[in-house]
Design a protein around this motif. Structure first.
Motif, PDB file in Angstrom:
ATOM      1  N   SER A 161       0.910  -1.116   0.112  1.00  0.00           N
ATOM      2  CA  SER A 161      -0.113  -0.096   0.052  1.00  0.00           C
ATOM      3  C   SER A 161       0.913   1.311   0.064  1.00  0.00           C
ATOM      4  N   VAL A 162       1.962   1.134   0.739  1.00  0.00           N
ATOM      5  CA  VAL A 162       2.833   2.493   0.913  1.00  0.00           C
ATOM      6  C   VAL A 162       3.655   2.870  -0.332  1.00  0.00           C
ATOM      7  N   ASP A 220      -3.445  -3.758   6.830  1.00  0.00           N
ATOM      8  CA  ASP A 220      -3.085  -4.988   7.371  1.00  0.00           C
ATOM      9  C   ASP A 220      -1.889  -5.199   8.551  1.00  0.00           C
ATOM     10  N   VAL A 221      -2.162  -5.415   9.627  1.00  0.00           N
ATOM     11  CA  VAL A 221      -1.080  -5.533  10.767  1.00  0.00           C
ATOM     12  C   VAL A 221      -0.553  -6.834  10.645  1.00  0.00           C
ATOM     13  N   PRO A 222       0.650  -6.970  10.301  1.00  0.00           N
ATOM     14  CA  PRO A 222       1.347  -8.454  10.273  1.00  0.00           C
ATOM     15  C   PRO A 222       1.405  -8.846  11.553  1.00  0.00           C
ATOM     16  N   THR A 280       0.984 -15.229  19.472  1.00  0.00           N
ATOM     17  CA  THR A 280       1.172 -14.366  18.191  1.00  0.00           C
ATOM     18  C   THR A 280      -0.275 -13.847  17.888  1.00  0.00           C
ATOM     19  N   ALA A 281      -0.257 -12.951  17.360  1.00  0.00           N
ATOM     20  CA  ALA A 281      -1.731 -12.181  16.951  1.00  0.00           C
ATOM     21  C   ALA A 281      -1.563 -11.357  15.590  1.00  0.00           C
ATOM     22  N   ASP A 282      -2.465 -11.253  15.016  1.00  0.00           N
ATOM     23  CA  ASP A 282      -2.414 -10.273  13.713  1.00  0.00           C
ATOM     24  C   ASP A 282      -3.706  -9.439  14.174  1.00  0.00           C
ATOM     25  N   ALA A 283      -3.752  -8.297  13.339  1.00  0.00           N
ATOM     26  CA  ALA A 283      -5.063  -7.477  13.349  1.00  0.00           C
ATOM     27  C   ALA A 283      -5.256  -6.713  11.960  1.00  0.00           C
ATOM     28  N   VAL A 284      -6.078  -6.064  11.703  1.00  0.00           N
ATOM     29  CA  VAL A 284      -6.668  -4.991  10.790  1.00  0.00           C
ATOM     30  C   VAL A 284      -7.283  -3.688  11.161  1.00  0.00           C
ATOM     31  N   ALA A 331       0.451   0.599  15.190  1.00  0.00           N
ATOM     32  CA  ALA A 331      -0.546  -0.449  15.487  1.00  0.00           C
ATOM     33  C   ALA A 331       0.257  -1.749  15.658  1.00  0.00           C
ATOM     34  N   GLN A 332       1.378  -2.028  15.273  1.00  0.00           N
ATOM     35  CA  GLN A 332       2.414  -3.331  15.375  1.00  0.00           C
ATOM     36  C   GLN A 332       2.718  -3.131  17.173  1.00  0.00           C
TER      37      GLN A 332
END
Length: 379
Positions: A4-5, A109-111, A124-128, A154-155
């Motif tokens: 995206s960047v 999309d947060v890895p 471990t976790a990921d997020a949006v 966010a990370q």
């Protein structure tokens, strides 16, 4: 750098690249025509073509079209001038640049991130993260790349929030994690002119060792529930059987009690009837029975008899009535039946049997027994 960047950086230089390409293509075309002899070299012609290309490039550089979902920051000689709203705009050619900003809600999309929970369990976790540019000027001037800055923030926030919670909370309280991350992001992003609309944690996974331990715990809990249900079923079965045995014993005891009550009543009635018969006989029946006995005695060979005084007295008093002899009966009353006194009548239950014989209904007869109680409603 995320996709995206990279797309955003490409869009920032897209306008400049297009204009430079047009000018360069025109110059190459003129040079090729002169080199191939298609066009004779003429300084005036070259100057005219050059001017034409410059004019085309100037017009192309001066016209800026902004999409309906965008706003563009305009700089002239590197100085911020204004924000271009959707539509067509004319800007100073060659010395101005524009930087587009998408005003729609955008997804970051947060890895997957690794963290250690408060009870020292790795997860471990990921997020949006959903963001929206609210002030394009601040997003242009306050931060280099608002998307990349929000993503990195966010990370780190996701790891920090997971580290402040225990493992059970991270697995069961997703809404709490989402709310805390959003609150942590709102402060810095507001300064950038960006609003965080929502945060959604997609997955929180413990380490493989912890997952195996949780599966074993779940299996043990299911076995425990199964054993409890089985024990409850057995207990209920035992209770039902005990209730059935109890009811059977009660019915058997009631039947035996009723049988004993009826038998006792029969014996009581028989005794009272015999007593009533004896009462009706009275003294006359006793004398007649005694005379029969004397008659039997008189038929024997013996000539000497010993009689009770009471019998001889009775014979003397009532001899005329019994034998027809000339016995003086002055003052001698006739033989009459003697009634039972009150104590004897109560002992034998004469009154109750008279009522029973007269058909007055049920008569309660008490029978002494250690285990049987007489009831009026015997079936």
């Amino acid at each position: 750098m995320s996709d995206s960047v990279a797309r955003e950086l490409g869009r920032k230089t897209a306008g400049l690249s297009t204009r430079a390409s047009v000018v360069l293509f025109a110059l190459l075309a003129v040079g090729a025509a002169v080199a191939l002899g298609v066009v004779e070299f003429d300084p005036l012609l070259v100057a005219g073509v050059a001017l034409l290309l410059v004019a085309v490039a100037a017009v192309s550089s001066a016209v800026e079209i902004v999409e309906a979902y965008e706003k563009e920051a305009l700089t002239v000689f590197g100085e911020f001038r204004t924000l271009l709203e959707p539509g067509i705009h004319f800007v100073p050619p060659f010395v101005s640049r524009t930087y587009p900003f998408d005003m729609r809600t955008q997804m970051l999309d947060v890895p997957r991130q690794e963290a250690i929970t408060e009870d020292n369990s790795p997860v471990t976790a990921d997020a949006v993260v959903y963001i929206k540019v609210m002030n394009a000027k601040r997003a242009f001037l306050q931060v280099d790349d608002y998307k990349r800055a929000t993503l990195y923030l966010a990370q780190t926030t996701l790891r920090a929030v997971l580290g402040d919670m225990e493992l059970d909370e991270t697995l069961s309280k997703r809404e709490k994690i989402n709310r805390r991350i959003q609150q942590e992001l709102e402060g810095p992003t507001d300064e950038w002119g960006v609003r965080v609309e929502a945060v959604e944690v997609r997955e929180v996974n413990p380490s493989p060792d912890v997952q195996r331990a949780m599966e074993q715990q779940t299996s043990a809990e299911r076995r425990r529930r199964a054993m409890i249900l089985e024990a409850q079923g057995e207990r209920r079965s035992v209770v039902e059987r005990a209730e059935g045995d109890k009811q059977a014993n009660i019915l058997e005891a009631q039947g035996e009690k009723q049988s004993q009550i009826l038998e006792a009543q029969g014996e009581a009635i028989s005794t009272v009837l015999r007593a009533k018969s004896a009462e009706s006989m009275g003294e006359r029946a006793v004398i007649e029975r005694g005379m029969e006995t004397l008659e039997t005695i008189g038929q024997g060979e013996s000539t000497t008899f010993v009689l009770p005084q009471e019998l001889t007295s009775l014979v003397g008093r009532y001899g005329k009535h019994l034998t027809g002899s000339e016995v003086d009966d002055e003052g001698g009353p006739e033989l009459e039946s003697r009634a039972f006194d009150e104590e004897t009548r109560e002992l034998l239950g004469i009154d109750s049997i008279e009522a029973l014989a007269a058909g007055d209904g049920d008569v309660d007869i008490e029978v002494e027994s250690a285990d049987i109680e007489l009831e009026d409603d015997i079936a």
